[in-house]
Design a protein around this motif. Sequence first.
Motif, short mmCIF file in Angstrom:
data_model
loop_
_atom_site.label_atom_id
_atom_site.label_comp_id
_atom_site.label_asym_id
_atom_site.label_seq_id
_atom_site.Cartn_x
_atom_site.Cartn_y
_atom_site.Cartn_z
N GLN A 7 44.07 -21.72 2.64
CA GLN A 7 42.69 -21.72 3.11
C GLN A 7 42.26 -23.13 3.50
OE1 GLN A 7 39.98 -19.91 0.27
NE2 GLN A 7 41.37 -18.22 -0.15
N TRP B 79 38.49 -24.85 4.01
CA TRP B 79 37.04 -24.68 3.95
C TRP B 79 36.41 -25.85 4.71
CZ3 TRP B 79 34.35 -22.09 -0.71
CH2 TRP B 79 35.12 -21.03 -1.18
N PRO C 31 34.31 -13.02 3.15
CA PRO C 31 34.24 -14.05 2.11
C PRO C 31 35.57 -14.21 1.38
CG PRO C 31 32.36 -12.56 1.99
CD PRO C 31 33.33 -11.94 2.95
N ARG C 32 35.83 -15.42 0.95
CA ARG C 32 37.06 -15.71 0.23
C ARG C 32 36.78 -16.49 -1.04
NH1 ARG C 32 38.50 -12.37 3.22
NH2 ARG C 32 40.28 -12.39 4.68
N HIS C 33 37.55 -16.23 -2.06
CA HIS C 33 37.60 -17.03 -3.29
C HIS C 33 38.81 -17.96 -3.14
CE1 HIS C 33 38.18 -18.08 -7.53
NE2 HIS C 33 37.01 -17.54 -7.81
N ASP D 218 43.51 -16.49 -4.57
CA ASP D 218 43.76 -15.25 -3.84
C ASP D 218 43.56 -14.03 -4.73
OD1 ASP D 218 44.62 -13.71 -1.60
OD2 ASP D 218 46.57 -13.48 -2.56
N THR E 230 34.75 -12.44 -4.86
CA THR E 230 34.10 -13.53 -4.12
C THR E 230 32.62 -13.69 -4.46
OG1 THR E 230 33.60 -12.06 -2.27
CG2 THR E 230 35.71 -13.23 -2.22
N CYS F 278 31.20 -17.14 -5.22
CA CYS F 278 31.38 -18.21 -4.24
C CYS F 278 30.14 -18.38 -3.37
CB CYS F 278 32.59 -17.93 -3.36
SG CYS F 278 34.15 -17.90 -4.26
N GLN G 134 29.66 -18.08 3.03
CA GLN G 134 30.58 -18.54 4.06
C GLN G 134 30.19 -17.91 5.41
OE1 GLN G 134 34.39 -17.44 2.28
NE2 GLN G 134 33.67 -18.23 0.31
N HIS H 206 31.56 -25.03 -4.19
CA HIS H 206 32.33 -23.81 -3.93
C HIS H 206 31.72 -22.60 -4.62
CE1 HIS H 206 35.13 -26.35 -2.07
NE2 HIS H 206 35.95 -26.58 -3.07
#
Length: 418
Positions: free
Chosen positions: A217, A219, A243-245, A248, A252, A255, A258, A271
């Motif tokens: 990733q 960011w 959305p991502r944490h 993996d 999310t 967080c 995004q 974050h």
Amino acid sequence: MNRNWAGNITYAAAEIARPSTVEEVRGLVGYGRHVRALGTRHSFNDLADSPGGTLVSLAEMPPVVEVDTASATARVAAGLTYADVAPVLDAHGFALPAMASLPHISVGGAVATASHGSGVRNGALSSSVAELELVTAGGDLVRIRKGDDDFAGAVVGLGALGVVTHVVLDLVPSFDVRQRVHEVLPLDVLDDHFAELMSCAYSVCLFTDWRAPLLTQVWVQERVDEPAALDVPWFTAAPASGPRHPVDGMPTGSCTTQGGVPGRWFERLPHFRADQPPSSSGDELQSEYMIAAVDAVAALHALDGVRDLIRPVLQVCEVRTAAADGFWLSPCGGRATASIHFTWTADLAAVLPVVALVEDRLAPFAARPHWAKTFTATPDAVAALYDRLPDFCDLVRRYDPVGKFGNAFTDRHLGAHV
């Protein structure tokens, strides 16, 4: 509760005191035999402990956030978290240049250990300090201001000079940020483009799980009032589909927002969200090493060479940057810095040999460990990384001649010099 946030340290202090006034702090310190300040317990080693003595938590002190618009400064209670402080600053039209990934940490603890956010133009959180108010060994309240002889030594003080009750912070005008996450960038892209990538936006953070030689990733945090970043052919990472944490497969919801949605600085630069628990990844240990930014690519390739050994005990690895500062014990002192951060599993016995391996691979780059995280480097090896350590120990002798604020951690790392 007598354990740290991660649960890997059980405090050996005889008591945890919770004063509600500066005068009570002065009394506790003045009459105490062994005393240490206790923040939000985010240290992964025994830095904060006071075996047989008193831990002083400032969590019940008045929540002071006094903004001086004329000087663009704010006097804040050291026990407050950045999540407490940031919205008040923003309401007055001001901001801090950087935020740590967790807004849950205390101002005093973050400053004392040179904790940091990200961005080539942004110093560690201690870089915003203009003044410290601390209670010294005799119970005296002392103010140390920018420009004073002791200032550069006292700010990143590891709790060894006294109990910091308040800090004055330099502020900048408030701003909005949009945050975008991209996925899958080959590690070798950094060979020619690391500096360009890390400086293409206000803040850029890189993640890898070391399953392969690639970044899982990227960011990118852009100020809304600055041009959008990464319109270049070499940047082949694809925009995340949602959305991502950083870890993996983790939920999310904790967080920050995004997808390029604009928001206030304090709602995007961390974050993790302030209104959620500080982690959703469960038990963990953390290590972090600061190296010169110019060495970052070589250091990452050195780690890639042992990724098969790192991976079994790793949750995620993150790379960030920070501007140089002049604090004597700051891991960012004297050099533009790249930090390489490891979130490990909670199995200390399995993690420590890998930490030692990482330190061996990073040794050619004069890697300075984060003072509050898990590391195995010997005190002599750490001392060799700080030219001003003898000067800091002179400060300790003057501010704490009886060793009131000492503990096992300071004995290991300062004892031979004080």
